[in-house]
Scaffold this active site. Structure first.
Site, PDB file in Angstrom:
ATOM      1  CE  LYS A 105       9.483 -11.202  -6.849  1.00 16.84           C
ATOM      2  NZ  LYS A 105      10.213  -9.944  -6.762  1.00 16.84           N
ATOM      3  CD  GLU A 162      12.919  -6.494  -3.554  1.00 11.49           C
ATOM      4  OE1 GLU A 162      11.742  -6.543  -3.182  1.00 11.49           O
ATOM      5  OE2 GLU A 162      13.898  -6.620  -2.788  1.00 11.49           O
ATOM      6  NE  ARG A 199       0.348 -10.792  -4.913  1.00 12.22           N
ATOM      7  CZ  ARG A 199       1.438 -10.038  -4.844  1.00 12.22           C
ATOM      8  NH1 ARG A 199       1.373  -8.790  -4.468  1.00 12.22           N
ATOM      9  NH2 ARG A 199       2.604 -10.523  -5.164  1.00 12.22           N
TER      10      ARG A 199
HETATM   11  P1  ATP Z   1       7.960  -9.437  -3.241  1.00 10.57           P
HETATM   12  O1  ATP Z   1       7.445  -8.064  -2.873  1.00 10.57           O
HETATM   13  O2  ATP Z   1       7.683 -10.522  -2.272  1.00 10.57           O
HETATM   14  O3  ATP Z   1       9.363  -9.425  -3.731  1.00 10.57           O
HETATM   15  P2  ATP Z   1       6.338  -9.169  -5.572  1.00 10.57           P
HETATM   16  O4  ATP Z   1       5.652 -10.291  -6.241  1.00 10.57           O
HETATM   17  O5  ATP Z   1       5.562  -8.020  -5.087  1.00 10.57           O
HETATM   18  O6  ATP Z   1       7.104  -9.908  -4.462  1.00 10.57           O
HETATM   19  P3  ATP Z   1       7.842  -7.370  -7.226  1.00 10.57           P
HETATM   20  O7  ATP Z   1       9.078  -7.640  -7.968  1.00 10.57           O
HETATM   21  O8  ATP Z   1       7.849  -6.272  -6.246  1.00 10.57           O
HETATM   22  O9  ATP Z   1       7.482  -8.704  -6.526  1.00 10.57           O
HETATM   23  O10 ATP Z   1       6.652  -7.167  -8.249  1.00 10.57           O
HETATM   24  C1  ATP Z   1       6.720  -6.305  -9.351  1.00 10.57           C
HETATM   25  C2  ATP Z   1       5.342  -5.873  -9.748  1.00 10.57           C
HETATM   26  O11 ATP Z   1       4.546  -7.008 -10.078  1.00 10.57           O
HETATM   27  C3  ATP Z   1       4.639  -5.151  -8.620  1.00 10.57           C
HETATM   28  O12 ATP Z   1       4.009  -3.995  -9.147  1.00 10.57           O
HETATM   29  C4  ATP Z   1       3.646  -6.153  -8.124  1.00 10.57           C
HETATM   30  O13 ATP Z   1       2.519  -5.528  -7.598  1.00 10.57           O
HETATM   31  C5  ATP Z   1       3.321  -6.956  -9.379  1.00 10.57           C
HETATM   32  N1  ATP Z   1       2.888  -8.303  -9.029  1.00 10.57           N
HETATM   33  C6  ATP Z   1       3.536  -9.197  -8.264  1.00 10.57           C
HETATM   34  N2  ATP Z   1       2.806 -10.315  -8.097  1.00 10.57           N
HETATM   35  C7  ATP Z   1       1.659 -10.142  -8.789  1.00 10.57           C
HETATM   36  C8  ATP Z   1       0.488 -10.939  -9.004  1.00 10.57           C
HETATM   37  N3  ATP Z   1       0.362 -12.152  -8.471  1.00 10.57           N
HETATM   38  N4  ATP Z   1      -0.488 -10.419  -9.771  1.00 10.57           N
HETATM   39  C9  ATP Z   1      -0.363  -9.203 -10.320  1.00 10.57           C
HETATM   40  N5  ATP Z   1       0.700  -8.404 -10.153  1.00 10.57           N
HETATM   41  C10 ATP Z   1       1.712  -8.855  -9.395  1.00 10.57           C
HETATM   42 MG    MG Z   2       6.903  -6.199  -4.232  1.00  7.23          MG
END
Ligand code: ATP
Ligand code: MG
Length: 603
Positions: free
Chosen positions: A317, A66, A307
């Protein structure tokens, strides 16, 4: 858990078993030796699918960030996994911005994220994709759901909807608008789309089951009204799809075979499947921009993995954004941040991050990885690849009383002790030089191996010197040492004399004035997110940045390019700051110290 795998001991990972683990495949992730991709349960599933011909031998993954912040090291795990499996099995990986939440998103983040992925060494298939470019199709699928009697316009306020949803222990209650006719729903949805209603007055909801034990299945919202500009679509849409609705359809439209996401989406998987199974598959693939054959098209499968968490780090984030906007750090790429741009600026290489992700492994159980393992990955890379140099962080002047005035001698030192191919560098040896103030003690403690009055040390790559006299200022501080050098000791040990230590130095006249930024961990508690800590910001390490000005570096560093890394002998690994360095003044960031605590524990 103690477990040794290829020489790496995994006791640094604290494991909790994930709940609701209903995977048929075994949880067999093991830290890897970073020589190639380790097997893991996701690779097993893909291999089984390839064997059974499930997707006609195709492997299509996607990375769906995102654009509401910069990528962090946790994202790197997902990137390495998604691009890595596509690469291993002759497949492709798309980059798709999941941009359904325009208030929090921006083009700045789109650019930063794409740059970081390329820097990490991956190339997505085709153009960058955006969920927003499917808004027309998503809208048409919503109409299809309404026509099938599977979606309705609900006019409960968001607060009322929350009350009707029930709780984990009590079922929800049907919305009074649930039985609206298809015609009425189509009309209201058209008005929502036309912008006739203010925000929050209506929503489009899936008609599933308000009594489901899974809250995600209690008539989830598919569309909400938001009169906001979007960074890609401008003011075209006053309604925006929800992530859960848009994500599965976007996957299907891109002919994704394996939709890899993190564990928090496990309970959303039934909704992912429900939406795709309820829609007409043929119309889905017809709307696709890809060429998966419609006849034997198989829906994508969502697979969840744990994660990445790292101790002494926050990875949310929202928190990273707060650190930036409230100026606890200097921007998203502050070298203390766990963002990819921060790590890059700190001196981490793409290889080191990829190796780290490989070593951390892919599993269904969540755990926390020791930050020492991340530091180990860059140390290992730089130990082999970074040229050596000398830089004195706290200069103390040394005058060699018996060295001729105005005479210089060019010393030639290897750039790397084990790799001749890296060549040599020249340093002018002369009467005055600098050593580090920490390498001198007037009254040395027992077993002190550095310089003190009457004691000899070797200057790295140079001569043996002896301290004869200590010069102090009016405050009693040591400001200069008068030493004598032994002309017989260049490259040879003095016969019969024991020289205790070797210290680094730079020639005073030709030394470069540089700034050195010493970074330490941003947090001083192992788990800043621990429930016992009221606010993670309480754990910010007040000593995470120390700026040293007036450091003296050897002249060969004058031409060091931005981002170039060096081992400053006896001090650690440093890189040229890519933003603040100028031709007049080089700024070095300390990447890591030389001491590898992780390799010691796990080796
Ligand atoms: P938010 O949903 O709070 O914006 P997010 O970390 O999920 O945060 P995204 O941009 O949606 O952000 O993440 C993109 C991809 O990265 C998603 O598929 C998510 O599952 C993966 N991802 C995010 N954080 C981690 C992590 N700590 N370890 C592994 N994969 C992650
Ligand atoms: Mg997300």
């Amino acid at each position: 858990m103690r477990n040794t795998w290829n020489g790496y001991n995994t006791s640094f990972v604290t494991c909790e078993k994930a709940e609701n683990n209903d995977m048929s495949a075994s949880d067999d992730s093991k830290p890897n030796d970073a020589t190639g991709p380790a097997s893991n349960f996701i690779r097993h599933i893909i291999e089984q699918d390839l064997q059974s011909g499930k997707h006609n031998g195709r492997v299509q993954t996607r990375f769906p960030p995102e654009p509401n912040g910069f990528l962090h090291i946790g994202h790197a795990k997902s990137i390495c996994l998604n691009f890595g499996v596509a690469d291993s099995y002759g497949g492709q990986c798309n980059l798709r911005f999941d941009d359904t939440n325009p208030e929090k998103e921006s083009q700045e983040f789109v650019n930063a994220i794409s740059d970081d992925i390329r820097w990490l060494g991956f190339q997505w298939s085709g153009d960058i994709r955006y969920t927003s470019s499917y808004f027309d199709a998503l809208h048409d699928f919503a109409v299809q759901l309404i026509e099938k009697g599977k979606a309705y316009v609900c006019s409960l306020s968001p607060e009322q909807a929350r009350e009707y949803r029930g709780t984990l222990t009590s079922p929800g209650i049907d919305s009074p608008y649930r039985e609206r006719s298809v015609e009425e729903n189509l009309g209201l949805f058209a008005q929502m789309r036309a912008g006739d209603f203010p925000d929050g007055t209506h929503s489009l909801r899936a008609k599933i089951d308000m009594a489901s034990p899974n809250i995600n299945m209690r008539d989830p919202v598919l569309y909400r009204i938001r009169h906001v500009e979007h960074h890609q679509t401008g003011s075209k849409w006053p309604i925006y799809p929800m992530y859960d609705y848009a994500h599965c359809i976007s996957d299907a439209m891109e002919c994704v075979t394996h939709s890899l996401c993190t564990l928090e989406f496990e309970d959303h998987r039934p909704l992912y499947d429900w939406i795709l199974q309820t829609l007409d598959i043929k119309s889905l693939t017809a709307a696709s921009d890809n060429s998966c054959a419609a006849d034997d098209y198989v829906l994508p499968r969502q697979i969840e993995f744990a994660r990445l968490n790292i101790n002494y780090t926050v990875m949310s984030k929202r928190k990273l954004k707060e650190l930036v906007t409230e100026n606890y750090v200097n921007g998203w790429d502050d070298p203390r941040m766990p963002t990819l741009s921060g790590l890059r600026r700190r001196g981490f290489t793409p290889e080191s991050i990829r190796n780290f992700c490989e070593r951390a492994g892919v599993a269904r159980s969540s755990g926390t990885v020791d930050v020492g393992m991340l530091e180990h990955s860059i140390r290992e890379d730089l130990d082999s690849n970074a040229p050596r140099a000398m830089c004195v962080l706290r200069p103390l002047k040394v005058t060699l009383s018996n060295y001729p005035e105005n005479e210089t001698q060019t010393l030639v030192l290897p750039c790397h002790p084990k790799n001749e191919e890296m060549g040599t560098r020249e340093i002018a040896f002369a009467k005055t030089l600098y050593i580090d103030a920490n390498d001198f003690e007037e009254i040395p403690p027992p077993k002190y191996k550095r310089l003190s009055p009457g004691v000899e040390v070797r200057l790295r790559g140079g001569y043996v010197i002896r301290c004869d006299e200590v010069i102090k200022n009016a405050e009693g501080e040591v400001v200069e040492l008068l030493c004598s050098y032994d002309p017989e000791t260049l490259g040879v040990n003095p016969v019969g004399r024991k020289v205790k230590g070797v210290i680094h130095w730079v020639p005073a006249e030709s030394a470069l004035d540089v700034e050195v930024r010493i970074y330490d961990r941003l947090f001083n508690k192992e788990n800043p997110d621990d429930k016992s800590i009221a606010d993670y910001k309480e754990c910010l390490n007040p000593d995470s940045l120390l700026v040293l000005t007036g450091c003296k570096a050897e002249p060969s560093l004058k031409t060091a390019a931005a981002e170039a890394s060096f081992q400053f002998e006896r001090e650690g690994y440093f890189c040229v700051d890519r933003h603040d360095s100028t031709a007049e003044k080089i700024v070095f960031n300390r990447t890591v110290t030389l001491r590898d605590s992780w390799a010691k524990i796990s080796g």
